[in-house]
Design a protein around this motif. Structure first.
Motif, PDB file in Angstrom:
ATOM      1  N   TYR A  17     -11.224   7.229   3.183  1.00  0.00           N
ATOM      2  CA  TYR A  17     -11.754   5.902   2.860  1.00  0.00           C
ATOM      3  C   TYR A  17     -11.124   5.351   1.583  1.00  0.00           C
ATOM      4  N   VAL A  18     -11.183   4.035   1.497  1.00  0.00           N
ATOM      5  CA  VAL A  18     -10.770   3.306   0.297  1.00  0.00           C
ATOM      6  C   VAL A  18     -11.989   2.515  -0.158  1.00  0.00           C
ATOM      7  N   LYS A  19     -12.408   2.718  -1.386  1.00  0.00           N
ATOM      8  CA  LYS A  19     -13.602   2.049  -1.906  1.00  0.00           C
ATOM      9  C   LYS A  19     -13.209   1.134  -3.057  1.00  0.00           C
ATOM     10  N   ARG A  20     -13.518  -0.137  -2.902  1.00  0.00           N
ATOM     11  CA  ARG A  20     -13.282  -1.138  -3.934  1.00  0.00           C
ATOM     12  C   ARG A  20     -14.604  -1.856  -4.193  1.00  0.00           C
ATOM     13  N   GLY A  21     -15.393  -1.325  -5.092  1.00  0.00           N
ATOM     14  CA  GLY A  21     -16.722  -1.894  -5.307  1.00  0.00           C
ATOM     15  C   GLY A  21     -17.541  -1.751  -4.039  1.00  0.00           C
ATOM     16  N   GLU A  22     -18.033  -2.887  -3.529  1.00  0.00           N
ATOM     17  CA  GLU A  22     -18.838  -2.870  -2.304  1.00  0.00           C
ATOM     18  C   GLU A  22     -17.984  -2.905  -1.042  1.00  0.00           C
ATOM     19  N   LEU A  23     -16.685  -3.039  -1.211  1.00  0.00           N
ATOM     20  CA  LEU A  23     -15.793  -3.011  -0.053  1.00  0.00           C
ATOM     21  C   LEU A  23     -15.459  -1.569   0.288  1.00  0.00           C
ATOM     22  N   LEU A  24     -15.745  -1.183   1.522  1.00  0.00           N
ATOM     23  CA  LEU A  24     -15.473   0.180   1.976  1.00  0.00           C
ATOM     24  C   LEU A  24     -14.659   0.124   3.259  1.00  0.00           C
ATOM     25  N   LEU A  25     -13.456   0.682   3.198  1.00  0.00           N
ATOM     26  CA  LEU A  25     -12.566   0.738   4.357  1.00  0.00           C
ATOM     27  C   LEU A  25     -12.389   2.201   4.739  1.00  0.00           C
ATOM     28  N   SER A  26     -12.720   2.547   5.962  1.00  0.00           N
ATOM     29  CA  SER A  26     -12.619   3.951   6.373  1.00  0.00           C
ATOM     30  C   SER A  26     -11.689   4.115   7.570  1.00  0.00           C
ATOM     31  N   VAL A  27     -11.084   5.289   7.632  1.00  0.00           N
ATOM     32  CA  VAL A  27     -10.105   5.601   8.682  1.00  0.00           C
ATOM     33  C   VAL A  27     -10.405   6.978   9.255  1.00  0.00           C
ATOM     34  N   SER A  28     -10.459   7.063  10.563  1.00  0.00           N
ATOM     35  CA  SER A  28     -10.679   8.364  11.201  1.00  0.00           C
ATOM     36  C   SER A  28      -9.835   8.493  12.451  1.00  0.00           C
ATOM     37  N   THR A  29      -9.279   9.672  12.639  1.00  0.00           N
ATOM     38  CA  THR A  29      -8.567   9.968  13.892  1.00  0.00           C
ATOM     39  C   THR A  29      -9.342  11.022  14.693  1.00  0.00           C
ATOM     40  N   GLY A  30     -10.603  11.196  14.341  1.00  0.00           N
ATOM     41  CA  GLY A  30     -11.420  12.180  15.048  1.00  0.00           C
ATOM     42  C   GLY A  30     -10.953  13.603  14.826  1.00  0.00           C
ATOM     43  N   GLY A  31     -10.265  13.818  13.709  1.00  0.00           N
ATOM     44  CA  GLY A  31      -9.767  15.153  13.398  1.00  0.00           C
ATOM     45  C   GLY A  31      -8.441  15.480  14.070  1.00  0.00           C
ATOM     46  N   ASN A  32      -7.896  14.558  14.856  1.00  0.00           N
ATOM     47  CA  ASN A  32      -6.664  14.832  15.584  1.00  0.00           C
ATOM     48  C   ASN A  32      -5.416  14.752  14.713  1.00  0.00           C
ATOM     49  N   SER A  33      -5.465  13.901  13.680  1.00  0.00           N
ATOM     50  CA  SER A  33      -4.295  13.784  12.812  1.00  0.00           C
ATOM     51  C   SER A  33      -4.704  13.354  11.401  1.00  0.00           C
ATOM     52  N   PRO A  34      -5.115  14.326  10.573  1.00  0.00           N
ATOM     53  CA  PRO A  34      -5.443  14.006   9.177  1.00  0.00           C
ATOM     54  C   PRO A  34      -4.270  13.363   8.442  1.00  0.00           C
ATOM     55  N   SER A  35      -3.053  13.719   8.828  1.00  0.00           N
ATOM     56  CA  SER A  35      -1.872  13.142   8.188  1.00  0.00           C
ATOM     57  C   SER A  35      -1.783  11.639   8.443  1.00  0.00           C
ATOM     58  N   LEU A  36      -2.100  11.227   9.657  1.00  0.00           N
ATOM     59  CA  LEU A  36      -2.091   9.802   9.971  1.00  0.00           C
ATOM     60  C   LEU A  36      -3.191   9.077   9.202  1.00  0.00           C
ATOM     61  N   SER A  37      -4.366   9.692   9.120  1.00  0.00           N
ATOM     62  CA  SER A  37      -5.460   9.100   8.337  1.00  0.00           C
ATOM     63  C   SER A  37      -5.027   8.885   6.893  1.00  0.00           C
ATOM     64  N   ALA A  38      -4.355   9.898   6.322  1.00  0.00           N
ATOM     65  CA  ALA A  38      -3.894   9.809   4.933  1.00  0.00           C
ATOM     66  C   ALA A  38      -2.855   8.701   4.772  1.00  0.00           C
TER      67      ALA A  38
ATOM     68  N   ARG B  54      -3.245   5.304   2.438  1.00  0.00           N
ATOM     69  CA  ARG B  54      -2.304   4.868   1.397  1.00  0.00           C
ATOM     70  C   ARG B  54      -1.901   3.408   1.589  1.00  0.00           C
ATOM     71  N   GLU B  55      -1.727   3.024   2.848  1.00  0.00           N
ATOM     72  CA  GLU B  55      -1.357   1.637   3.137  1.00  0.00           C
ATOM     73  C   GLU B  55      -2.488   0.689   2.760  1.00  0.00           C
ATOM     74  N   LEU B  56      -3.723   1.091   3.031  1.00  0.00           N
ATOM     75  CA  LEU B  56      -4.881   0.269   2.681  1.00  0.00           C
ATOM     76  C   LEU B  56      -5.055   0.166   1.164  1.00  0.00           C
ATOM     77  N   GLU B  57      -4.771   1.266   0.462  1.00  0.00           N
ATOM     78  CA  GLU B  57      -4.875   1.255  -1.002  1.00  0.00           C
ATOM     79  C   GLU B  57      -3.911   0.243  -1.616  1.00  0.00           C
ATOM     80  N   GLU B  58      -2.749   0.105  -0.994  1.00  0.00           N
ATOM     81  CA  GLU B  58      -1.764  -0.855  -1.489  1.00  0.00           C
ATOM     82  C   GLU B  58      -2.168  -2.290  -1.125  1.00  0.00           C
ATOM     83  N   ALA B  59      -2.669  -2.462   0.090  1.00  0.00           N
ATOM     84  CA  ALA B  59      -3.028  -3.803   0.559  1.00  0.00           C
ATOM     85  C   ALA B  59      -4.283  -4.340  -0.125  1.00  0.00           C
TER      86      ALA B  59
END
Length: 203
Positions: free
Chosen positions: A125-146, A150-155
């Motif tokens: 997840y990316v947390k910016r105050g009350e903004l919460l963006l979360s990403v899950s691949t259901g455990g299939n690809s933690p690398s893709l989630s990461a 990173r892309e969300l942190e930049e955006a």
């Protein structure tokens, strides 16, 4: 690939939900680096947790004043009153035992080395105050989630914390000042097209 109704039923799906954990007792069993990461996730949301382990990784020194640390091996008594439990020991049998107990007693449990026994997971997840963006691949690809994180942190940089707060204030002001529901909705919808500077001008 289009799945049939039968195939969709077989796949284990996780339902996205945001929980108010303020009044929930949370216990983490384990004192290693994985347990540390789980603990810091809860601390990110202002929740103090109980951590049970005979030994703790050095990382725990950083947060020892923010959590309750119990120096002991796992005992069922430690999770009887917990609503959320994380099994993060380095012992598969112990983690399995914790997972089974929690599933049989209606508790939310995350077993770090057994996805099938877990009835919840914590997404990236990316947390910016009350903004919460979360990403899950259901455990299939933690690398893709990461990668997506990173892309969300930049955006969505740190300025979004203030932006979200101002959006809330501006929305409240519009509701208070506009009795016409249609006009109110139009003005609220238009808020997201404003820059941070323009929002500040409106408050």
């Amino acid at each position: 690939m289009k799945l049939t109704i039968i195939e969709r039923k077989v796949i284990k799906m996780l339902y996205p939900i945001n929980l108010d954990i303020k009044e929930m007792k949370i216990t983490i069993i384990g004192g290693g680096k994985v347990a540390f990461r789980k603990v810091t996730n809860f601390l990110d949301f202002g929740k103090k947790v109980t951590v049970v382990s005979k030994e703790f990784a050095v990382e725990f020194d950083e947060i020892k004043d923010e959590i309750e640390m119990i120096y002991d091996e796992y005992n069922e008594e430690y999770i009887k009153d917990s609503f959320i439990v994380v099994a993060a020991t380095n012992n598969k049998h112990t983690n399995y035992e914790i997972g089974m107990y929690c599933n049989q007693n209606g508790k939310l449990v995350n077993v770090v080395d057994n996805k099938e026994l877990s009835n919840f997971t914590v997404p990236s997840y990316v947390k910016r105050g009350e903004l919460l963006l979360s990403v899950s691949t259901g455990g299939n690809s933690p690398s893709l989630s990461a990668k997506i994180k990173r892309e969300l942190e930049e955006a969505y940089d740190e300025s979004y914390a203030e932006y979200i707060e101002l959006l809330g204030l501006a929305r409240k002001k519009i509701i208070e000042e506009n009795k016409d529901i249609k006009e109110r909705r139009q003005k609220i919808k238009a808020l997201i097209d404003l820059s941070l500077y323009e929002l500040k001008e409106k408050i």
